[in-house]
Design a protein around this motif. Structure first.
Motif, PDB file in Angstrom:
ATOM      1  N   LEU A 162       0.615  -0.744   0.157  1.00 36.93           N
ATOM      2  CA  LEU A 162      -0.031  -0.245  -0.347  1.00 36.93           C
ATOM      3  C   LEU A 162       0.636   0.859   0.370  1.00 36.93           C
ATOM      4  O   LEU A 162       0.512   2.213  -0.366  1.00 36.93           O
ATOM      5  N   GLN A 163       1.620   1.014   1.136  1.00 31.36           N
ATOM      6  CA  GLN A 163       2.928   2.012   0.245  1.00 31.36           C
ATOM      7  C   GLN A 163       3.329   2.606  -0.596  1.00 31.36           C
ATOM      8  O   GLN A 163       3.056   4.116  -0.532  1.00 31.36           O
ATOM      9  N   GLU A 164       3.906   1.593  -0.640  1.00 27.05           N
ATOM     10  CA  GLU A 164       4.733   1.627  -1.991  1.00 27.05           C
ATOM     11  C   GLU A 164       4.124   2.038  -3.176  1.00 27.05           C
ATOM     12  O   GLU A 164       4.313   2.854  -3.994  1.00 27.05           O
ATOM     13  N   THR A 165       3.098   2.360  -3.470  1.00 23.49           N
ATOM     14  CA  THR A 165       1.919   2.598  -4.228  1.00 23.49           C
ATOM     15  C   THR A 165       2.422   4.872  -4.273  1.00 23.49           C
ATOM     16  O   THR A 165       1.620   5.186  -5.658  1.00 23.49           O
ATOM     17  N   SER A 166       2.750   4.593  -3.064  1.00 18.66           N
ATOM     18  CA  SER A 166       2.564   6.349  -3.324  1.00 18.66           C
ATOM     19  C   SER A 166       3.978   7.059  -4.610  1.00 18.66           C
ATOM     20  O   SER A 166       3.973   7.936  -4.350  1.00 18.66           O
ATOM     21  N   ILE A 167       4.555   6.086  -5.166  1.00 16.10           N
ATOM     22  CA  ILE A 167       5.766   6.670  -5.464  1.00 16.10           C
ATOM     23  C   ILE A 167       5.010   6.768  -7.191  1.00 16.10           C
ATOM     24  O   ILE A 167       5.932   7.350  -7.917  1.00 16.10           O
ATOM     25  N   VAL A 168       4.049   6.063  -7.283  1.00 15.23           N
ATOM     26  CA  VAL A 168       3.148   5.860  -8.762  1.00 15.23           C
ATOM     27  C   VAL A 168       3.001   7.198  -9.297  1.00 15.23           C
ATOM     28  O   VAL A 168       2.752   7.667 -10.153  1.00 15.23           O
ATOM     29  N   GLY A 169       3.406   8.127  -8.362  1.00 16.12           N
ATOM     30  CA  GLY A 169       2.677   9.986  -9.440  1.00 16.12           C
ATOM     31  C   GLY A 169       4.159  10.734  -9.561  1.00 16.12           C
ATOM     32  O   GLY A 169       3.880  11.423 -11.048  1.00 16.12           O
ATOM     33  N   TYR A 170       5.507  10.085  -9.914  1.00 17.13           N
ATOM     34  CA  TYR A 170       6.168  10.336 -10.581  1.00 17.13           C
ATOM     35  C   TYR A 170       6.429   9.572 -12.244  1.00 17.13           C
ATOM     36  O   TYR A 170       6.990   9.864 -12.694  1.00 17.13           O
ATOM     37  N   LEU A 171       4.965   8.583 -12.435  1.00 18.76           N
ATOM     38  CA  LEU A 171       4.801   8.238 -13.595  1.00 18.76           C
ATOM     39  C   LEU A 171       3.404   8.522 -14.161  1.00 18.76           C
ATOM     40  O   LEU A 171       2.804   7.762 -15.034  1.00 18.76           O
ATOM     41  N   ALA A 172       2.880   9.843 -13.862  1.00 23.68           N
ATOM     42  CA  ALA A 172       2.183  10.396 -13.769  1.00 23.68           C
ATOM     43  C   ALA A 172       0.660   9.425 -13.770  1.00 23.68           C
ATOM     44  O   ALA A 172      -0.511   9.889 -14.869  1.00 23.68           O
ATOM     45  N   ILE A 173       0.478   8.481 -12.665  1.00 24.78           N
ATOM     46  CA  ILE A 173      -0.399   8.493 -12.199  1.00 24.78           C
ATOM     47  C   ILE A 173      -1.115   9.217 -10.967  1.00 24.78           C
ATOM     48  O   ILE A 173      -0.334   9.199 -10.275  1.00 24.78           O
ATOM     49  N   ILE A 174      -2.008   9.274 -11.150  1.00 26.23           N
ATOM     50  CA  ILE A 174      -2.978  10.054 -10.069  1.00 26.23           C
ATOM     51  C   ILE A 174      -3.300   9.310  -9.095  1.00 26.23           C
ATOM     52  O   ILE A 174      -4.478   8.461  -9.398  1.00 26.23           O
ATOM     53  N   ASP A 175      -2.479   8.776  -7.880  1.00 23.21           N
ATOM     54  CA  ASP A 175      -3.003   8.839  -6.692  1.00 23.21           C
ATOM     55  C   ASP A 175      -3.283   9.007  -5.806  1.00 23.21           C
ATOM     56  O   ASP A 175      -3.462  10.468  -5.794  1.00 23.21           O
ATOM     57  N   LEU A 176      -3.043   8.681  -4.572  1.00 22.43           N
ATOM     58  CA  LEU A 176      -3.664   9.459  -3.419  1.00 22.43           C
ATOM     59  C   LEU A 176      -2.571  10.109  -3.583  1.00 22.43           C
ATOM     60  O   LEU A 176      -2.790  11.802  -2.659  1.00 22.43           O
ATOM     61  N   THR A 177      -0.824  10.280  -3.020  1.00 17.72           N
ATOM     62  CA  THR A 177       0.045  11.079  -3.474  1.00 17.72           C
ATOM     63  C   THR A 177      -0.270  12.599  -4.082  1.00 17.72           C
ATOM     64  O   THR A 177      -0.010  12.966  -3.575  1.00 17.72           O
ATOM     65  N   ARG A 178       0.072  11.582  -5.421  1.00 15.38           N
ATOM     66  CA  ARG A 178       0.248  12.781  -6.684  1.00 15.38           C
ATOM     67  C   ARG A 178      -1.289  13.545  -6.455  1.00 15.38           C
ATOM     68  O   ARG A 178      -1.166  15.075  -6.923  1.00 15.38           O
ATOM     69  N   ALA A 179      -2.527  13.117  -5.670  1.00 11.12           N
ATOM     70  CA  ALA A 179      -3.651  13.965  -6.152  1.00 11.12           C
ATOM     71  C   ALA A 179      -3.416  15.249  -5.055  1.00 11.12           C
ATOM     72  O   ALA A 179      -3.568  15.820  -5.261  1.00 11.12           O
ATOM     73  N   SER A 180      -3.008  14.210  -4.030  1.00 15.53           N
ATOM     74  CA  SER A 180      -3.021  15.627  -2.417  1.00 15.53           C
ATOM     75  C   SER A 180      -1.816  16.798  -3.499  1.00 15.53           C
ATOM     76  O   SER A 180      -1.347  18.100  -3.273  1.00 15.53           O
ATOM     77  N   ASP A 181      -0.539  16.628  -4.116  1.00 15.77           N
ATOM     78  CA  ASP A 181       0.387  17.139  -4.926  1.00 15.77           C
ATOM     79  C   ASP A 181       0.026  18.695  -5.546  1.00 15.77           C
ATOM     80  O   ASP A 181       0.169  19.451  -5.362  1.00 15.77           O
ATOM     81  N   ILE A 182      -0.878  17.368  -6.806  1.00 13.31           N
ATOM     82  CA  ILE A 182      -2.173  18.772  -7.676  1.00 13.31           C
ATOM     83  C   ILE A 182      -2.092  20.258  -6.862  1.00 13.31           C
ATOM     84  O   ILE A 182      -2.604  20.886  -7.730  1.00 13.31           O
ATOM     85  N   VAL A 183      -2.622  18.796  -5.584  1.00 21.82           N
ATOM     86  CA  VAL A 183      -4.407  20.463  -5.009  1.00 21.82           C
ATOM     87  C   VAL A 183      -3.560  21.330  -4.142  1.00 21.82           C
ATOM     88  O   VAL A 183      -3.699  22.578  -4.279  1.00 21.82           O
ATOM     89  N   THR A 184      -2.367  20.796  -4.181  1.00 23.41           N
ATOM     90  CA  THR A 184      -1.346  21.719  -2.893  1.00 23.41           C
ATOM     91  C   THR A 184      -0.660  23.152  -3.769  1.00 23.41           C
ATOM     92  O   THR A 184      -1.033  24.028  -3.794  1.00 23.41           O
TER      93      THR A 184
END
Length: 227
Positions: A162-184
């Motif tokens: 589950l934790q390792e999915t948080s890095i997929v934002g580097y590959l242009a996939i919008i997961d939870l962490t990437r969503a937070s980055d976009i909104v921030t």
């Protein structure tokens, strides 16, 4: 209070930004469940091969497992996306699931292998002496004890996946962490986004652990015992 409500509105309500978190939440669930499920199956296969009598095959699988464990997850995913499958018409999500599956399978194969080898050899020999076949010995003697030994670490591996999915934002996939980055990036206020995804990650972890704990009960593994 006014500033708090305004920040909440800008983070989640304005421009329907809650949809980023919703999309990221669904993507995180998809990546976690699929890679962990397929990783469990592939990990069991790796474990079976590592117990094979063919020395060369054992060596090859052991080297693959070691490779996937040692290489950083992000490096593995980038290698798959930008090099191995660069010219293959596959979705990035599919490739990432494949990479996360390999990573989970490597760890899980070690967990399964260690658990199986922890079973007392005397009990296995006793079962064979009583006339049980190898398959019966595995299901009635080895498997129940292996599950009890492996499950605590198995549940931890679910959290790691589950934790390792948080890095997929580097590959242009919008997961939870990437969503937070976009909104921030749009609000310049990271607090609400980070709090929201932290809560969602905790919920996913608790639910996953709860389900695996439920499965761990003997009545769910073997059915009601005959008294």
């Amino acid at each position: 209070m006014k500033d708090f409500l305004n920040a909440f509105y800008v983070t989640f309500i304005f421009e329907n930004r809650w949809r980023f978190f919703y999309q990221g939440f669904l993507m995180t669930i998809l990546l976690t469940l699929t890679s962990f499920l397929f990783g469990s199956l592939l990990g069991a296969l790796f474990c079976k091969i590592k117990m094979s009598e063919h020395r060369l095959i054992r060596r090859i699988v052991s080297c693959l497992v070691s490779f996937f464990i040692q290489i950083p997850t992000l490096v593995l995913l980038m290698f798959l996306v930008y090099i191995i499958f660069k010219s293959v018409p596959l979705s990035v999500v599919v490739i990432v699931i494949f990479g996360l599956t390999l990573k989970a399978a490597a760890y899980l194969s070690e967990i399964f292998y260690t658990a199986i080898n922890s079973v007392n050899k005397g009990e296995v020999e006793a079962a064979e002496t009583l006339g049980l076949s190898r398959i019966q010995t595995f299901f009635y003697v080895i498997l129940p004890q292996s599950v009890d030994m492996a499950l605590p670490v198995y549940k931890n591996q679910f959290i790691i996946t589950l934790q390792e999915t948080s890095i997929v934002g580097y590959l242009a996939i919008i997961d939870l962490t990437r969503a937070s980055d976009i909104v921030t990036a749009r609000t310049l206020n990271a607090m609400f986004g980070l709090v929201a995804i932290s809560i969602l990650y905790l919920i996913l972890g608790w639910v996953g652990n709860g389900i695996l704990t439920l499965i761990s009960r003997r009545k769910h593994l073997e059915g009601d015992e005959i008294k």
